[in-house]
Write a protein that holds these residues in place. Structure first.
Motif, short mmCIF file in Angstrom:
data_model
loop_
_atom_site.label_atom_id
_atom_site.label_comp_id
_atom_site.label_asym_id
_atom_site.label_seq_id
_atom_site.Cartn_x
_atom_site.Cartn_y
_atom_site.Cartn_z
N GLY A 1 -76.78 19.20 29.07
CA GLY A 1 -76.47 17.83 29.47
C GLY A 1 -76.00 17.79 30.92
N GLU A 2 -75.39 16.67 31.26
CA GLU A 2 -75.04 16.44 32.66
C GLU A 2 -73.65 16.97 33.00
OE1 GLU A 2 -75.86 12.35 33.54
OE2 GLU A 2 -74.03 12.20 34.73
N GLY A 3 -72.67 16.53 32.25
CA GLY A 3 -71.30 16.96 32.53
C GLY A 3 -70.39 16.37 31.48
N PRO A 4 -69.21 16.96 31.30
CA PRO A 4 -68.30 16.47 30.26
C PRO A 4 -67.84 15.04 30.52
CG PRO A 4 -67.51 18.53 31.28
CD PRO A 4 -68.68 18.07 32.08
N GLY A 5 -67.59 14.32 29.45
CA GLY A 5 -66.96 12.99 29.52
C GLY A 5 -65.49 13.15 29.15
N GLU B 1 -64.79 15.27 25.96
CA GLU B 1 -65.10 16.68 26.18
C GLU B 1 -64.01 17.32 27.05
OE1 GLU B 1 -67.30 14.14 26.55
OE2 GLU B 1 -68.49 14.56 24.75
N PRO C 1 -68.29 20.71 24.70
CA PRO C 1 -69.32 19.77 25.14
C PRO C 1 -69.79 18.84 24.01
CG PRO C 1 -70.31 21.90 24.69
CD PRO C 1 -68.82 22.06 24.47
N PHE C 2 -70.15 17.65 24.39
CA PHE C 2 -70.79 16.70 23.46
C PHE C 2 -70.02 16.55 22.15
CE2 PHE C 2 -74.49 17.36 26.25
CZ PHE C 2 -74.90 16.04 26.40
N ASN D 1 -73.54 22.09 29.81
CA ASN D 1 -73.81 21.04 30.80
C ASN D 1 -74.10 21.65 32.16
OD1 ASN D 1 -73.29 18.33 29.55
ND2 ASN D 1 -71.32 19.30 29.06
N HIS E 1 -81.09 10.95 27.61
CA HIS E 1 -79.71 11.32 27.28
C HIS E 1 -79.26 10.49 26.07
CE1 HIS E 1 -75.39 11.92 27.66
NE2 HIS E 1 -75.66 12.92 28.50
N1 URA Z 1 -72.53 13.77 28.22
C1 URA Z 1 -72.98 14.94 28.74
O1 URA Z 1 -73.94 14.99 29.50
N2 URA Z 1 -72.33 16.04 28.36
C2 URA Z 1 -71.31 16.06 27.51
O2 URA Z 1 -70.80 17.14 27.21
C3 URA Z 1 -70.89 14.83 26.99
C4 URA Z 1 -71.51 13.68 27.35
#
Ligand code: URA
Length: 268
Positions: A122-126, A129, A135-136, A163, A237
């Motif tokens: 994925g892109e990056g933690p929210g 996370e 992650p996710f 991510n 996504h």
């Molecule tokens: N969206 C992401 O791209 N990664 C995560 O870990 C959570 C949400």
């Protein structure tokens, strides 16, 4: 006439197959009201501890990062890879390579098993996370888990999830090129150590970076690419699909293509 009939039945088959996926993921569509939960909970079975508990406050204890599938020989070469992966995860947790570390509660290295069928990127933690160090695990993550489950995958048995950037960008903005560049060596090493059979990138950012293009996800998806010889399937996504459930159908097509290329004889 026979040809027409066959085409008709094929269409019905496809529709039925898609409806099953849509049904399975139906409850993840956004509620119509305005009271979206800021974060939600999920629980998974397994000896693999990544249970999310809404009552817990910001975790400073990192949760289990990765595991060698039960029954696997954890000595020898795989054991060595597992140890190197643990060390990498430790380095990520204390990383200060870019400014994103300044605002984080937890870095989020990744979670899953070694030698998985699929590595999801994925892109990056929210916010969820960042709070958990995993992650996710927020709403999009629970939705993603359903996608994976629909093709027999889970982070506890045969997938690894990570991510592009390991620390949360403020206000969930896109990671900046300097940030993703600083973090990419971790991802490259993870791919090398984890050795997935295939990669699923979710969203424009992860897909574009690994495929090496600025093109939108709508034009990238629908094909298989290769990252260092590993087949890579880009898709939307989960957050985007939560906002626009019409995208479920192309996602399901992508997941089916991914599923068809996996060799389940060798893993999970
Ligand atoms: N969206 C992401 O791209 N990664 C995560 O870990 C959570 C949400």
């Amino acid at each position: 006439m026979n040809e027409q009939r066959r085409a008709y039945w094929r269409l019905l088959d496809l529709a039925e197959d898609y409806l099953r996926f849509a049904e399975r993921t139906a409850h993840d569509e956004p509620p119509t009201g305005t009271d979206l939960p800021s974060h939600s909970s999920t629980t998974t079975s397994s000896d693999f501890d990544y249970v999310v508990d809404d009552d817990a406050e910001r975790e400073t204890q990192p949760a289990v990062g990765h595991a060698i599938p039960a029954g696997a020989d954890d000595g020898g070469e795989r054991g060595a890879r597992s140890r190197r992966l643990s060390m990498l995860e430790e380095r990520v947790r204390v990383c200060t390579r870019c400014a994103l570390h300044e605002g984080r509660f937890n870095a989020v290295p990744g979670v899953g098993v070694l030698d998985p069928l699929v590595m999801v990127i994925g892109e990056g933690p929210g916010a969820d996370e960042d709070r958990r160090g995993l992650p996710f695990v927020g709403r999009a993550g629970q939705f993603l888990d359903k996608w994976l489950e629909a093709i027999g995958l889970s982070r506890s048995s045969n997938a690894y999830i990570t991510n592009i950037v390991k620390c949360r960008p403020p206000e969930n903005r896109d990671p900046r090129p300097a940030e993703s560049d600083a973090c990419m060596p971790y991802l490259r090493e993870q791919i090398e150590l984890v050795r997935p059979q295939a990669i699923l990138t979710v969203g424009r950012i992860a897909s574009g970076i690994l495929i090496g293009t600025g093109a939108g996800i709508g034009s990238l998806r629908g094909r298989t690419y290769y990252y260092n010889g590993i087949p890579l399937v880009p898709t939307y996504h989960p957050s985007g699909v939560l906002r626009n459930p019409e995208l479920k159908r192309p996602v399901w097509e992508d997941l089916k293509r991914l599923n068809a290329m996996l060799d389940r004889g060798s893993v999970g």
